[in-house]
Design a protein around this motif. Structure first.
Motif, PDB file in Angstrom:
ATOM      1  N   LEU A   1       8.913  11.946   1.844  1.00  0.00           N
ATOM      2  CA  LEU A   1      10.098  11.667   2.849  1.00  0.00           C
ATOM      3  C   LEU A   1       9.398  10.970   3.871  1.00  0.00           C
ATOM      4  CD1 LEU A   1      12.213  14.685   2.140  1.00  0.00           C
ATOM      5  CD2 LEU A   1      12.924  12.540   1.603  1.00  0.00           C
ATOM      6  N   THR A   2       8.122  11.515   4.536  1.00  0.00           N
ATOM      7  CA  THR A   2       7.351  11.213   5.728  1.00  0.00           C
ATOM      8  C   THR A   2       7.184   9.654   5.462  1.00  0.00           C
ATOM      9  OG1 THR A   2       7.072  13.422   6.035  1.00  0.00           O
ATOM     10  CG2 THR A   2       5.680  11.739   7.231  1.00  0.00           C
ATOM     11  N   ILE A   3       6.773   9.453   4.239  1.00  0.00           N
ATOM     12  CA  ILE A   3       6.241   7.969   4.123  1.00  0.00           C
ATOM     13  C   ILE A   3       7.459   7.200   4.192  1.00  0.00           C
ATOM     14  CG2 ILE A   3       5.424   6.458   2.448  1.00  0.00           C
ATOM     15  CD1 ILE A   3       3.521   8.864   1.524  1.00  0.00           C
ATOM     16  N   LEU A   4       8.639   7.522   3.633  1.00  0.00           N
ATOM     17  CA  LEU A   4       9.735   6.801   3.961  1.00  0.00           C
ATOM     18  C   LEU A   4       9.847   6.418   5.144  1.00  0.00           C
ATOM     19  CD1 LEU A   4      12.274   7.757   1.071  1.00  0.00           C
ATOM     20  CD2 LEU A   4      11.617   5.401   1.747  1.00  0.00           C
ATOM     21  N   LYS A   5      10.198   7.452   6.240  1.00  0.00           N
ATOM     22  CA  LYS A   5      10.445   7.338   7.769  1.00  0.00           C
ATOM     23  C   LYS A   5       9.339   6.296   7.917  1.00  0.00           C
ATOM     24  CE  LYS A   5      12.206  11.815   8.358  1.00  0.00           C
ATOM     25  NZ  LYS A   5      11.796  13.312   9.053  1.00  0.00           N
ATOM     26  N   VAL A   6       8.041   6.155   7.587  1.00  0.00           N
ATOM     27  CA  VAL A   6       7.188   5.377   8.398  1.00  0.00           C
ATOM     28  C   VAL A   6       7.372   3.897   7.762  1.00  0.00           C
ATOM     29  CG1 VAL A   6       4.697   4.208   8.343  1.00  0.00           C
ATOM     30  CG2 VAL A   6       5.130   6.785   8.435  1.00  0.00           C
ATOM     31  N   MET A   7       7.967   3.696   6.466  1.00  0.00           N
ATOM     32  CA  MET A   7       8.537   2.452   5.920  1.00  0.00           C
ATOM     33  C   MET A   7       9.791   1.843   6.550  1.00  0.00           C
ATOM     34  SD  MET A   7       7.945   3.671   1.700  1.00  0.00           S
ATOM     35  CE  MET A   7       8.795   1.821   1.319  1.00  0.00           C
ATOM     36  N   VAL A   8      10.538   2.974   7.070  1.00  0.00           N
ATOM     37  CA  VAL A   8      11.562   2.205   7.695  1.00  0.00           C
ATOM     38  C   VAL A   8      11.328   1.838   9.231  1.00  0.00           C
ATOM     39  CG1 VAL A   8      13.822   3.078   8.769  1.00  0.00           C
ATOM     40  CG2 VAL A   8      13.336   3.548   6.648  1.00  0.00           C
ATOM     41  N   SER A   9      10.435   2.542   9.804  1.00  0.00           N
ATOM     42  CA  SER A   9      10.007   2.179  11.205  1.00  0.00           C
ATOM     43  C   SER A   9       9.126   0.865  11.129  1.00  0.00           C
ATOM     44  CB  SER A   9       9.116   3.394  11.741  1.00  0.00           C
ATOM     45  OG  SER A   9       7.734   3.513  11.232  1.00  0.00           O
ATOM     46  N   GLN A  10       8.437   0.747  10.229  1.00  0.00           N
ATOM     47  CA  GLN A  10       7.898  -0.772   9.998  1.00  0.00           C
ATOM     48  C   GLN A  10       8.768  -1.972  10.244  1.00  0.00           C
ATOM     49  OE1 GLN A  10       3.848   0.134   7.153  1.00  0.00           O
ATOM     50  NE2 GLN A  10       5.276  -1.304   6.751  1.00  0.00           N
TER      51      GLN A  10
ATOM     52  N   LEU B   1      15.431  12.178  -0.264  1.00  0.00           N
ATOM     53  CA  LEU B   1      14.939  11.086  -0.792  1.00  0.00           C
ATOM     54  C   LEU B   1      15.691   9.935  -1.250  1.00  0.00           C
ATOM     55  CD1 LEU B   1      12.090   9.912  -1.822  1.00  0.00           C
ATOM     56  CD2 LEU B   1      12.660  11.083  -4.133  1.00  0.00           C
ATOM     57  N   ASP B   2      16.874  10.281  -1.631  1.00  0.00           N
ATOM     58  CA  ASP B   2      17.879   9.379  -2.142  1.00  0.00           C
ATOM     59  C   ASP B   2      18.372   8.579  -0.715  1.00  0.00           C
ATOM     60  OD1 ASP B   2      19.805   7.812  -3.381  1.00  0.00           O
ATOM     61  OD2 ASP B   2      20.662   9.531  -4.457  1.00  0.00           O
TER      62      ASP B   2
ATOM     63  N   LEU C   1       0.924  -1.434   0.147  1.00  0.00           N
ATOM     64  CA  LEU C   1       0.021  -0.066  -0.158  1.00  0.00           C
ATOM     65  C   LEU C   1       0.730   1.207  -0.079  1.00  0.00           C
ATOM     66  CD1 LEU C   1      -2.672  -1.039   2.513  1.00  0.00           C
ATOM     67  CD2 LEU C   1      -3.102  -0.699   0.059  1.00  0.00           C
ATOM     68  N   TRP C   2       1.928   1.307   0.506  1.00  0.00           N
ATOM     69  CA  TRP C   2       2.856   2.282   0.666  1.00  0.00           C
ATOM     70  C   TRP C   2       3.590   2.547  -0.593  1.00  0.00           C
ATOM     71  CZ3 TRP C   2       1.358   5.768   3.606  1.00  0.00           C
ATOM     72  CH2 TRP C   2       0.934   5.824   4.915  1.00  0.00           C
ATOM     73  N   PHE C   3       3.850   1.453  -1.040  1.00  0.00           N
ATOM     74  CA  PHE C   3       4.638   1.517  -2.394  1.00  0.00           C
ATOM     75  C   PHE C   3       3.288   2.172  -3.610  1.00  0.00           C
ATOM     76  CE2 PHE C   3       6.912  -2.471  -1.663  1.00  0.00           C
ATOM     77  CZ  PHE C   3       8.162  -1.960  -0.951  1.00  0.00           C
ATOM     78  N   LYS C   4       2.289   1.813  -3.266  1.00  0.00           N
ATOM     79  CA  LYS C   4       1.156   2.207  -4.173  1.00  0.00           C
ATOM     80  C   LYS C   4       1.099   3.795  -4.171  1.00  0.00           C
ATOM     81  CE  LYS C   4      -3.737   1.838  -5.195  1.00  0.00           C
ATOM     82  NZ  LYS C   4      -5.053   1.311  -5.188  1.00  0.00           N
ATOM     83  N   GLN C   5       1.159   4.286  -2.753  1.00  0.00           N
ATOM     84  CA  GLN C   5       1.111   5.743  -2.630  1.00  0.00           C
ATOM     85  C   GLN C   5       2.287   6.396  -2.944  1.00  0.00           C
ATOM     86  OE1 GLN C   5      -1.652   7.071  -1.297  1.00  0.00           O
ATOM     87  NE2 GLN C   5      -0.851   9.178  -1.615  1.00  0.00           N
TER      88      GLN C   5
ATOM     89  N   GLU D   1      18.477   4.245   3.385  1.00  0.00           N
ATOM     90  CA  GLU D   1      18.329   3.815   4.698  1.00  0.00           C
ATOM     91  C   GLU D   1      17.259   2.649   4.812  1.00  0.00           C
ATOM     92  OE1 GLU D   1      16.912   5.717   8.963  1.00  0.00           O
ATOM     93  OE2 GLU D   1      16.549   6.735   7.368  1.00  0.00           O
ATOM     94  N   TRP D   2      16.440   2.562   4.069  1.00  0.00           N
ATOM     95  CA  TRP D   2      15.384   1.549   4.097  1.00  0.00           C
ATOM     96  C   TRP D   2      15.932   0.417   3.484  1.00  0.00           C
ATOM     97  CZ3 TRP D   2      13.205  -1.507   0.335  1.00  0.00           C
ATOM     98  CH2 TRP D   2      12.001  -2.418   0.715  1.00  0.00           C
ATOM     99  N   ARG D   3      16.782   0.478   2.468  1.00  0.00           N
ATOM    100  CA  ARG D   3      17.446  -0.600   2.030  1.00  0.00           C
ATOM    101  C   ARG D   3      18.264  -1.268   2.890  1.00  0.00           C
ATOM    102  NH1 ARG D   3      17.206  -1.755  -3.349  1.00  0.00           N
ATOM    103  NH2 ARG D   3      16.781  -0.172  -4.800  1.00  0.00           N
TER     104      ARG D   3
END
Length: 263
Positions: A76-85, A210-211, A44-48, A216-218
């Motif tokens: 960027l805020t969504i990326l932070k959520v993706m990392v925290s998941q 963003l980069d 869902l986050w990828f979709k967003q 960081e997520w990777r």
């Protein structure tokens, strides 16, 4: 019929989508539900993110900088959520994962078409993404459409070209068939942007954010996989940790990083 919270969000349908494979052939393993929920939420986050990125590109190419900036900040805020998941997923122990891992058969996170599309839009264009899915499938079509469209970086270059910066047309328009590579011809232009054009510099720095956020997520994803399965082959026969490590520290916008040695 009155629209309700449940009917608007399709709650019954949504909650019916978590179907542990371990429950089909015996007792459902407790941790599998968490595993499914986390990965469904990621999709869902990828979709967003794709939804936001399309708007971002449109704003950059039309010169709507205020909306481009707010969209980048949302991504960027969504990326932070993706990392925290990943913190939630890491509450699952290796034993918890191995209790149902064999039931995943050939399924693997490497098969996430949306993430492949997201990478392609951002500029990480790898031929393997085009051959991973069967020709004619919805996944293959989505990747091909992304491949044929400008990358986010190209949309940014079009934005600064509209302001009079001498960006070569080929740099903005050619479809890149490899991951983003540094372009020396752009670096003097970007230094000029940074030194004398604070408005465009904000866009540059948000792209760096963003980069960095995706890197960081990777990294967090690699460490989560490593602590869960070590260096075993990934689910579905995927390469696992060795491959994931090879994707680390590869910037999407290398020119924005290279020029920092010249400030």
């Amino acid at each position: 019929m009155t629209l309700t919270y449940s009917s608007y969000l399709k709650i019954p349908e949504l909650l019916s989508l978590q179907q542990p494979a371990s429950g089909r052939d015996g007792k459902a393993e407790h941790d599998e539900t968490l595993f499914i929920v986390i990965h469904q939420v990621y999709e869902l986050w990828f979709k967003q993110q794709l939804h936001e990125c399309r708007l971002l590109q449109k704003c950059l190419e039309s010169g709507d900088d205020p909306m481009a900036i707010s969209t980048l900040r949302r991504m960027l805020t969504i990326l932070k959520v993706m990392v925290s998941q990943l913190d939630v997923l890491e509450t699952m122990t290796p034993l918890g994962f191995h209790s149902f891992r064999e039931r995943l058969h050939s399924s693997s996170g490497f098969q996430s078409a949306q993430f492949r599309v997201f990478e392609t839009v951002l500029g990480n264009r790898r031929e393997t993404a085009r051959t991973q899915f069967a020709s004619g499938s919805a996944e293959h079509t989505a990747i091909e459409e992304a491949w044929a469209a400008p990358t986010l970086w190209q949309s940014f270059l079009r934005r600064i070209a509209r302001s009079g910066f001498p960006v070569a047309p080929a740099t903005m328009d050619d479809v890149r068939h490899t991951p983003c590579e540094a372009d020396v011809s752009l670096q003097d232009i970007l230094l000029t942007v940074y030194r004398g054009h604070p408005h465009e510099r904000v866009l540059c720095e948000l792209l760096v954010d963003l980069d960095e956020g995706l890197q960081e997520w990777r990294y967090r994803h690699v460490k989560m996989v490593e602590r869960t399965i070590g260096f075993k082959t990934g689910t579905g026969g995927s390469p696992g940790v060795p491959y994931l490590r090879s994707t680390l520290f590869a910037p999407l916008f290398p020119d924005l990083w290279v020029i920092r040695t010249r400030f």
